[in-house]
Design a protein around this motif. Structure first.
Motif, mmCIF file in Angstrom:
data_model
loop_
_atom_site.group_PDB
_atom_site.id
_atom_site.type_symbol
_atom_site.label_atom_id
_atom_site.label_comp_id
_atom_site.label_asym_id
_atom_site.label_seq_id
_atom_site.Cartn_x
_atom_site.Cartn_y
_atom_site.Cartn_z
ATOM 1 N N GLY A 171 0.796 -1.216 0.000
ATOM 2 C CA GLY A 171 0.000 0.000 0.000
ATOM 3 C C GLY A 171 0.828 1.264 0.000
ATOM 4 O O GLY A 171 0.293 2.365 -0.176
ATOM 5 N N LYS A 172 2.143 1.145 0.195
ATOM 6 C CA LYS A 172 3.026 2.306 0.245
ATOM 7 C C LYS A 172 3.765 2.529 -1.076
ATOM 8 O O LYS A 172 4.639 3.392 -1.154
ATOM 9 N N GLU A 173 3.438 1.771 -2.099
ATOM 10 C CA GLU A 173 4.141 1.867 -3.371
ATOM 11 C C GLU A 173 3.818 3.183 -4.085
ATOM 12 O O GLU A 173 2.765 3.793 -3.857
ATOM 13 N N MET A 174 4.738 3.592 -4.967
ATOM 14 C CA MET A 174 4.491 4.736 -5.838
ATOM 15 C C MET A 174 3.443 4.352 -6.883
ATOM 16 O O MET A 174 3.140 3.177 -7.085
ATOM 17 N N GLU A 175 2.892 5.363 -7.560
ATOM 18 C CA GLU A 175 1.810 5.113 -8.505
ATOM 19 C C GLU A 175 2.233 4.190 -9.648
ATOM 20 O O GLU A 175 1.435 3.393 -10.139
ATOM 21 N N ILE A 176 3.482 4.302 -10.089
ATOM 22 C CA ILE A 176 3.943 3.502 -11.229
ATOM 23 C C ILE A 176 4.893 2.392 -10.802
ATOM 24 O O ILE A 176 5.544 1.775 -11.645
ATOM 25 N N GLN A 177 4.978 2.117 -9.515
ATOM 26 C CA GLN A 177 5.873 1.072 -9.015
ATOM 27 C C GLN A 177 5.169 -0.278 -9.063
ATOM 28 O O GLN A 177 4.097 -0.454 -8.485
ATOM 29 N N ALA A 178 5.772 -1.230 -9.755
ATOM 30 C CA ALA A 178 5.179 -2.563 -9.874
ATOM 31 C C ALA A 178 5.279 -3.308 -8.547
ATOM 32 O O ALA A 178 6.282 -3.204 -7.835
ATOM 33 N N PHE A 179 4.238 -4.053 -8.217
ATOM 34 C CA PHE A 179 4.249 -4.873 -7.009
ATOM 35 C C PHE A 179 3.582 -6.206 -7.311
ATOM 36 O O PHE A 179 2.876 -6.369 -8.313
ATOM 37 N N THR A 180 3.826 -7.172 -6.458
ATOM 38 C CA THR A 180 3.277 -8.513 -6.623
ATOM 39 C C THR A 180 2.167 -8.747 -5.609
ATOM 40 O O THR A 180 2.134 -8.125 -4.541
ATOM 41 N N PHE A 181 1.285 -9.651 -5.944
ATOM 42 C CA PHE A 181 0.186 -9.996 -5.047
ATOM 43 C C PHE A 181 -0.316 -11.382 -5.416
ATOM 44 O O PHE A 181 0.069 -11.954 -6.443
ATOM 45 N N GLY A 182 -1.158 -11.938 -4.591
ATOM 46 C CA GLY A 182 -1.682 -13.272 -4.844
ATOM 47 C C GLY A 182 -2.798 -13.602 -3.879
ATOM 48 O O GLY A 182 -3.326 -12.729 -3.179
ATOM 49 N N GLY A 183 -3.124 -14.880 -3.813
ATOM 50 C CA GLY A 183 -4.228 -15.293 -2.968
ATOM 51 C C GLY A 183 -3.823 -16.076 -1.746
ATOM 52 O O GLY A 183 -4.676 -16.468 -0.953
ATOM 53 N N ASN A 184 -2.506 -16.313 -1.579
ATOM 54 C CA ASN A 184 -2.059 -17.131 -0.457
ATOM 55 C C ASN A 184 -0.814 -16.506 0.166
ATOM 56 O O ASN A 184 0.177 -16.259 -0.526
ATOM 57 N N TYR A 185 -0.875 -16.245 1.468
ATOM 58 C CA TYR A 185 0.238 -15.636 2.194
ATOM 59 C C TYR A 185 0.546 -16.481 3.425
ATOM 60 O O TYR A 185 -0.346 -17.144 3.983
ATOM 61 N N ASP A 186 1.809 -16.437 3.852
ATOM 62 C CA ASP A 186 2.176 -17.185 5.049
ATOM 63 C C ASP A 186 1.943 -16.331 6.293
ATOM 64 O O ASP A 186 1.405 -15.212 6.219
ATOM 65 N N ALA A 187 2.363 -16.849 7.453
ATOM 66 C CA ALA A 187 2.109 -16.156 8.718
ATOM 67 C C ALA A 187 2.840 -14.823 8.799
ATOM 68 O O ALA A 187 2.411 -13.921 9.530
ATOM 69 N N GLU A 188 3.942 -14.673 8.062
ATOM 70 C CA GLU A 188 4.711 -13.435 8.081
ATOM 71 C C GLU A 188 4.270 -12.450 7.006
ATOM 72 O O GLU A 188 4.895 -11.408 6.827
ATOM 73 N N GLY A 189 3.208 -12.780 6.284
ATOM 74 C CA GLY A 189 2.714 -11.894 5.246
ATOM 75 C C GLY A 189 3.431 -12.017 3.922
ATOM 76 O O GLY A 189 3.239 -11.188 3.029
ATOM 77 N N ARG A 190 4.248 -13.055 3.753
ATOM 78 C CA ARG A 190 4.968 -13.270 2.505
ATOM 79 C C ARG A 190 4.084 -14.031 1.525
ATOM 80 O O ARG A 190 3.355 -14.941 1.897
ATOM 81 N N LEU A 191 4.176 -13.653 0.275
ATOM 82 C CA LEU A 191 3.373 -14.287 -0.763
ATOM 83 C C LEU A 191 3.865 -15.707 -1.020
ATOM 84 O O LEU A 191 5.051 -15.933 -1.243
#
Length: 269
Positions: free
Chosen positions: A123-143
Motif C-alpha cells: 500500500g506504500k508503493e508509488m503510482e507507477i511502481q510494480a508490485f506482486t500480489f496473490g491469494g495465499n500468504y504465510d504467517a509473516e505476510g509473505r506471498l
C-alpha cells in the motif's frame, strides 16, 4: 616403405565427415635416408567465441532459444560452417552462464520466491511502481507462490496502482477482458491477462498473472486477489457490468464464483 590405406567409414554427409576428421590425430611425416618416421603435431586450436558471436548469443538467449539453436543461427547469420563455428560445448557453457547470472534462469525456487516476496503489495508503493500480489500468504505476510506441481501450483500477480485505478470508473463505460496467453516465458506457463477497453476501443492493461495450471481454482484465485487489492486501495467493491472471455469452462466457473458474487454483470464470449 609404403602403407596401405584402410577404409574407416563412408557415405557421410559433409558436416559429419568434418566432425570425424577433427577427431583424428594429425601427424607430420619426415624422411631421413631410408627411414620414415612420424612426429605428433598438436591439434588445431578450437574456434573461439568472438565478441560479435557473444553479443549475438546474449541477444538470442533472451528469446529463450536453446544453445543448439543459437549455434545453428550463428552459422546462418555469420555465414559460417562446421569447421569455423565454435563447438556446441563452448556455446552451451557461455549461454548457460549468461542465463543463470544475468537472466536469473537458475531454477532456484527460493531465490524466485525472495524476489517476488520483496515486491509484495504493502500500500506504500508509488503510482507507477510494480508490485506482486496473490491469494495465499504465510504467517509473516509473505506471498506463497507454489512450486508448479499439481498439488502446489505456481501463482503470482503483478500490477501497479495506476493500472488498477483504471477499474475505478462507472462499470457501464468499459468492458473487462480476461484471457490466457502462451509462449511468453521459458517454462511455458500461461499468462493470465486482465484488461479493459472503453468506447474508444483502446486496450488498457490492468493486471497480469503467471500461473502454472489453467484450472478454475487458479482463475478464481486471480480474480479474487485482484478484487481484494482493489478493495484495499479504493475502499470500494469491484463492480463490473460487461465481462468478455473465452469458452473455457475453468474461466467461466471462476467468473461465476467471484464476479457474480460482487456485481451484476453480463458475461460475453
Amino acid at each position: 616403405m609404403t602403407f596401405a590405406w584402410a577404409r574407416a567409414c563412408g557415405e557421410l554427409r559433409r558436416y559429419d565427415a568434418a566432425s570425424v576428421l577433427r577427431t583424428l590425430k594429425t601427424f607430420k611425416v619426415h624422411k631421413s635416408q631410408l627411414v620414415v618416421y612420424s612426429m605428433l603435431v598438436s591439434s588445431p586450436r578450437a574456434n573461439r567465441l568472438t565478441p560479435e558471436l557473444k553479443l549475438f548469443a546474449r541477444e538470442i538467449s533472451r528469446e529463450g532459444n536453446l544453445p543448439v539453436r543459437i549455434r545453428s543461427r550463428m552459422i546462418d547469420c555469420f555465414q559460417l560452417d562446421e569447421s569455423s563455428v565454435p563447438n556446441l560445448s563452448k556455446v552451451q557453457s557461455y549461454v548457460n552462464c549468461f542465463a543463470k547470472t544475468r537472466l536469473k534462469n537458475n531454477g532456484n525456487l527460493d531465490a524466485l520466491a525472495d524476489m517476488i516476496g520483496s515486491a509484495v503489495f504493502t500500500g506504500k508503493e508509488m503510482e507507477i511502481q510494480a508490485f506482486t500480489f496473490g491469494g495465499n500468504y504465510d504467517a509473516e505476510g509473505r506471498l506463497v507462490i507454489g512450486d508448479g506441481f499439481d498439488g502446489d501450483p505456481f501463482f503470482a500477480g503483478v500490477l501497479t496502482k495506476n493500472l488498477l485505478y483504471r477499474l475505478d470508473r462507472p462499470p457501464a463505460t468499459f468492458v473487462f477482458y480476461m484471457d490466457a496467453t502462451f509462449k511468453l516465458n521459458q517454462m511455458g506457463y500461461p499468462v493470465f491477462v486482465c484488461s479493459i477497453s472503453d468506447k474508444r476501443r483502446l486496450f488498457c492493461l490492468v493486471a497480469i498473472f503467471l500461473i502454472s495450471h489453467r484450472t478454475a481454482m487458479q482463475y478464481y484465485d486471480a480474480l479474487m486477489s485482484l478484487n481484494t487489492v482493489y478493495e484495499r486501495m479504493t475502499k470500494k467493491h469491484l463492480e463490473l457490468k460487461f465481462v468478455m472471455g473465452d469458452a473455457d469452462d475453468a474461466q467461466c466457473n471462476a467468473f461465476k464464483r467471484v464476479l457474480r458474487e460482487t456485481s451484476e454483470c453480463v458475461y460475453l464470449m
